[in-house]
Design an enzyme around this catalytic site. Structure first.
Site, short mmCIF file in Angstrom:
data_model
loop_
_atom_site.label_atom_id
_atom_site.label_comp_id
_atom_site.label_asym_id
_atom_site.label_seq_id
_atom_site.Cartn_x
_atom_site.Cartn_y
_atom_site.Cartn_z
N LYS A 22 49.73 19.21 34.95
CA LYS A 22 49.00 18.81 33.72
C LYS A 22 49.95 18.89 32.54
O LYS A 22 50.04 17.97 31.73
CB LYS A 22 47.83 19.75 33.50
CG LYS A 22 47.23 19.70 32.09
CD LYS A 22 46.03 20.58 31.91
CE LYS A 22 46.37 21.97 31.50
NZ LYS A 22 46.65 22.19 30.07
N ASN A 23 50.70 19.99 32.43
CA ASN A 23 51.51 20.24 31.24
C ASN A 23 52.80 19.46 31.21
O ASN A 23 53.57 19.56 30.26
CB ASN A 23 51.77 21.74 31.08
CG ASN A 23 50.47 22.47 30.74
OD1 ASN A 23 49.46 21.84 30.43
ND2 ASN A 23 50.49 23.78 30.85
N ARG A 92 43.41 20.05 23.03
CA ARG A 92 44.21 20.86 22.11
C ARG A 92 45.59 20.25 21.94
O ARG A 92 46.15 20.20 20.86
CB ARG A 92 44.25 22.27 22.70
CG ARG A 92 45.43 23.08 22.42
CD ARG A 92 45.47 23.61 21.05
NE ARG A 92 46.86 23.75 20.65
CZ ARG A 92 47.26 23.64 19.40
NH1 ARG A 92 46.40 23.38 18.46
NH2 ARG A 92 48.53 23.78 19.09
N CYS A 116 41.73 27.10 19.78
CA CYS A 116 40.87 26.96 20.97
C CYS A 116 40.55 28.38 21.41
O CYS A 116 40.83 29.35 20.73
CB CYS A 116 41.60 26.18 22.05
SG CYS A 116 43.04 27.05 22.61
N ARG A 121 46.27 28.83 17.74
CA ARG A 121 47.12 27.69 18.12
C ARG A 121 47.69 26.97 16.88
O ARG A 121 47.43 25.80 16.63
CB ARG A 121 46.35 26.71 19.01
CG ARG A 121 45.65 27.32 20.19
CD ARG A 121 46.56 27.95 21.22
NE ARG A 121 47.36 27.02 21.96
CZ ARG A 121 46.93 26.36 23.04
NH1 ARG A 121 45.71 26.52 23.45
NH2 ARG A 121 47.74 25.53 23.68
N ASP A 124 52.65 25.21 12.87
CA ASP A 124 53.68 25.30 11.83
C ASP A 124 55.08 24.96 12.35
O ASP A 124 55.85 24.28 11.68
CB ASP A 124 53.67 26.71 11.22
CG ASP A 124 53.82 27.79 12.29
OD1 ASP A 124 53.03 27.78 13.26
OD2 ASP A 124 54.74 28.61 12.18
N ASP A 306 49.99 31.39 31.64
CA ASP A 306 48.88 30.66 32.27
C ASP A 306 48.49 31.26 33.62
O ASP A 306 47.40 30.97 34.13
CB ASP A 306 49.25 29.18 32.47
CG ASP A 306 49.46 28.48 31.15
OD1 ASP A 306 50.04 27.39 31.14
OD2 ASP A 306 49.07 29.05 30.11
N ILE A 328 52.17 35.99 24.76
CA ILE A 328 52.24 34.61 24.25
C ILE A 328 51.04 34.25 23.37
O ILE A 328 51.21 33.70 22.28
CB ILE A 328 52.36 33.61 25.43
CG1 ILE A 328 53.50 34.00 26.38
CG2 ILE A 328 52.52 32.18 24.90
CD1 ILE A 328 54.89 33.93 25.77
N ARG A 398 39.39 20.77 33.12
CA ARG A 398 40.48 20.36 32.21
C ARG A 398 41.82 20.43 32.92
O ARG A 398 42.74 19.67 32.62
CB ARG A 398 40.52 21.27 30.98
CG ARG A 398 39.47 21.01 29.93
CD ARG A 398 39.79 21.76 28.66
NE ARG A 398 41.20 21.66 28.38
CZ ARG A 398 41.93 22.65 27.85
NH1 ARG A 398 41.37 23.79 27.54
NH2 ARG A 398 43.22 22.48 27.63
C1 EPZ Z 1 51.87 24.98 26.20
O1 EPZ Z 1 51.01 25.22 25.10
C2 EPZ Z 1 50.94 24.78 27.38
N1 EPZ Z 1 50.08 23.62 27.14
C3 EPZ Z 1 50.09 26.04 27.56
O2 EPZ Z 1 49.26 25.83 28.69
C4 EPZ Z 1 51.02 27.21 27.84
O3 EPZ Z 1 50.25 28.39 27.94
C5 EPZ Z 1 52.01 27.36 26.70
O4 EPZ Z 1 52.72 26.11 26.46
C6 EPZ Z 1 53.04 28.42 27.07
O5 EPZ Z 1 53.84 28.76 26.01
C7 EPZ Z 1 50.58 22.40 27.38
O6 EPZ Z 1 51.73 22.23 27.76
C8 EPZ Z 1 49.64 21.24 27.18
P1 EPZ Z 1 53.44 27.17 22.68
P2 EPZ Z 1 51.61 25.21 23.59
O7 EPZ Z 1 53.69 26.25 21.56
O8 EPZ Z 1 52.69 24.20 23.50
C9 EPZ Z 1 52.66 30.02 18.94
C10 EPZ Z 1 47.24 25.81 29.85
O9 EPZ Z 1 46.47 26.73 30.18
N2 EPZ Z 1 52.98 28.84 18.12
O10 EPZ Z 1 54.56 27.51 23.62
O11 EPZ Z 1 50.48 25.11 22.65
C11 EPZ Z 1 51.33 29.86 19.66
O12 EPZ Z 1 50.27 30.26 18.82
C12 EPZ Z 1 47.84 25.80 28.46
O13 EPZ Z 1 47.63 24.87 30.60
C13 EPZ Z 1 53.09 29.00 16.73
O14 EPZ Z 1 52.94 30.09 16.22
O15 EPZ Z 1 52.22 26.67 23.56
C14 EPZ Z 1 51.48 30.76 20.84
O16 EPZ Z 1 51.17 32.09 20.46
C15 EPZ Z 1 47.33 26.95 27.62
N3 EPZ Z 1 53.35 27.90 15.99
C16 EPZ Z 1 52.96 30.67 21.18
O17 EPZ Z 1 53.62 30.13 20.01
C17 EPZ Z 1 53.52 26.66 16.53
O18 EPZ Z 1 53.78 25.70 15.77
C18 EPZ Z 1 53.26 29.76 22.37
O19 EPZ Z 1 52.78 28.52 22.05
C19 EPZ Z 1 53.40 26.52 17.94
C20 EPZ Z 1 53.13 27.62 18.71
#
Ligand code: EPZ
Length: 417
Positions: A22-23, A92, A116, A121, A124, A306, A328, A398
């Site tokens: 999916k990702n 999301r 979510c 999420r 920034d 995940d 995370i 999902r």
């Molecule tokens: C991706 O989400 C995946 N989703 C997530 O899978 C996965 O858990 C995550 O990466 C792992 O890091 C998809 O690929 C569609 P991040 P993403 O940006 O990109 C913070 C699932 O269950 N952050 O790596 O949203 C954020 O709040 C999903 O399949 C900021 O602060 O994750 C989080 O605490 C859930 N500012 C951390 O970084 C930003 O601009 C990791 O987020 C972006 C993120």
């Protein structure tokens, strides 16, 4: 509302094929609009998040055909660069369209994707990076409008956190920017490498994906390509959790074992025997698992956030105590309530959860509150005595492709009513 009815303690045995990731599919579908051409994406999982992406692509004017697990996307007819709230809120990660729309049309607007279940999420890191590439972003009462009045140009971008989505947005947006972009502290997940492979097949010049530093040389234009999406390592970890929760023995095919390194070492610490042969992984679980000392989620190649929920589900009736540290996301223990109803013994304090294995679990009425939490409750229910009902199946759909039929083929007693 559909529910799953799970009759526990049936040992899982047999073989199952792992769905496409999916990702990986989601960012690749968004990136396909860069090509102004037709791309063919194979091994796309049939999920509500993928269908939401297809609806966004069609809304933007792309022609998308589906045949089995192959999606054909022709973005030559793209005529929109504003994604309406209704479509943004269905998924999301629709934020991943931002970089693609900006690179293809020079402007984009969409509402903030919003938080979510698992945390606020924020985006920034995405917005700051795109501004470094030349974007101007205005917040217009919750809708942000992005333009690139002087075009997009290469930049040095140091991410404060190896955000998967931000890394993907930058890679996509920088493909046709003027000059070279260097991302340091980039995410290293396999899905990042898969996206780079697809973009390079389209004519992009991306190197270093999978390392902490990714270099993108801007090119004039991209053409369509065909691409096979990698297997879903989280779906694989989830099936292994369901098996281990029942003391079962299953073989997963179409996996990439190297993507499961940190996951398999936790399973071995729990007393499972993992046998890797080429693209298959066989797991043989003991009647009762031994709780690992610590399950600490980290960016790849660490233990994936995940997989935290399904692994907690399988450990609910293990022997001993496990300390979970969720590094995370802020709020990723929503499945604990349902596990407690089944007789689990878990205490949560912020990002830490202490699980003391219960001698046994019993069926209960439970509700999923997020995607991987649904998987946790199913893993636990499969090892519980009696019948568990699970509502909130929309969360499961999902990310998992016809999950209950995969489980039934392995000997589980699961019905969707
Ligand atoms: C991706 O989400 C995946 N989703 C997530 O899978 C996965 O858990 C995550 O990466 C792992 O890091 C998809 O690929 C569609 P991040 P993403 O940006 O990109 C913070 C699932 O269950 N952050 O790596 O949203 C954020 O709040 C999903 O399949 C900021 O602060 O994750 C989080 O605490 C859930 N500012 C951390 O970084 C930003 O601009 C990791 O987020 C972006 C993120």
């Amino acid at each position: 509302m559909p529910q799953l009815v799970i009759n526990g303690t049936k040992r899982l045995r047999g073989e199952a094929r792992v769905q496409g990731s999916k990702n990986s599919a989601l960012p690749i579908l968004a990136a396909s609009i860069l090509c102004n051409d037709e791309s063919v994406i194979h091994n796309c999982p049939d999920l509500s998040d993928v269908r939401a992406s297809v609806d966004i692509l069609r809304y933007l004017g792309c022609r998308v055909g589906c045949s089995g697990d192959t999606l054909t996307c022709d973005s030559s007819g793209l005529c929109e660069n504003c994604i309406p709230d209704s479509l943004m809120r269905r998924m999301r990660s629709s934020i991943i369209f931002l970089g693609a729309l900006l690179a293809r049309t020079g402007s984009a607007s969409m509402c903030f994707p919003g938080g979510c279940e698992i945390g606020p999420r924020p985006i920034d890191l995405h917005l700051k990076a795109l501004e470094l590439l030349g974007a101007e972003i205005r917040d217009d009462h919750g809708t942000f409008r992005c333009t690139a009045p002087d075009g997009l140009y290469g930049a040095k971008i140091a991410l404060s956190f190896p955000s998967v989505g931000a890394t993907e947005n930058i890679m996509i947006c920088a493909c046709m920017a003027e000059g070279t972009t260097v991302i340091t502290n980039a995410a290293r997940e396999p899905e990042i490498c898969d996206l780079a492979d697809y973009l390079n097949a389209c004519g992009a010049m991306i190197s270093g994906a999978g390392d902490g530093t990714v270099v993108i040389e801007g090119v004039e234009k991209l053409h369509g390509a065909s691409h096979m999406v990698i297997p879903d390592r989280i779906a694989a970890a989830t099936l292994l959790s369901c098996c281990a929760s029942t003391g079962g023995r299953i073989t997963l095919t179409d996996v990439i074992p190297s993507h499961l390194g940190a996951v398999l070492s936790i399973f071995e610490e729990c007393g499972c025997i993992a046998d890797i042969r080429g693209g298959t992984v066989t797991i043989d679980a003991p009647y009762r698992l031994t709780a690992p000392k610590i399950v600490r989620t980290m960016p790849y190649p660490g233990f994936p956030t995940d997989a935290q929920a399904p692994v907690m589900g399988m450990l609910a009736k293990s022997r001993g105590t496990a300390l979970f540290i969720e590094n995370i996301f802020e709020n990723r223990y929503l499945h604990v309530g349902g596990l407690l109803r089944m007789g689990a013994n878990i205490k949560v304090e912020g990002r830490v959860a202490v699980l003391q294995g219960a001698p046994s679990l019993h069926g209960a009425q439970t509700a999923a509150l997020d995607l991987r939490g649904a998987a946790a409750l199913i893993a636990a229910a499969l090892g519980a005595e009696g019948v568990t009902t699970l509502s909130g199946v929309k969360y499961l759909d999902r990310g998992y492709e016809s999950f209950e039929s995969t489980l039934c083929a392995l000997g589980a007693d699961v019905k969707r009513i």
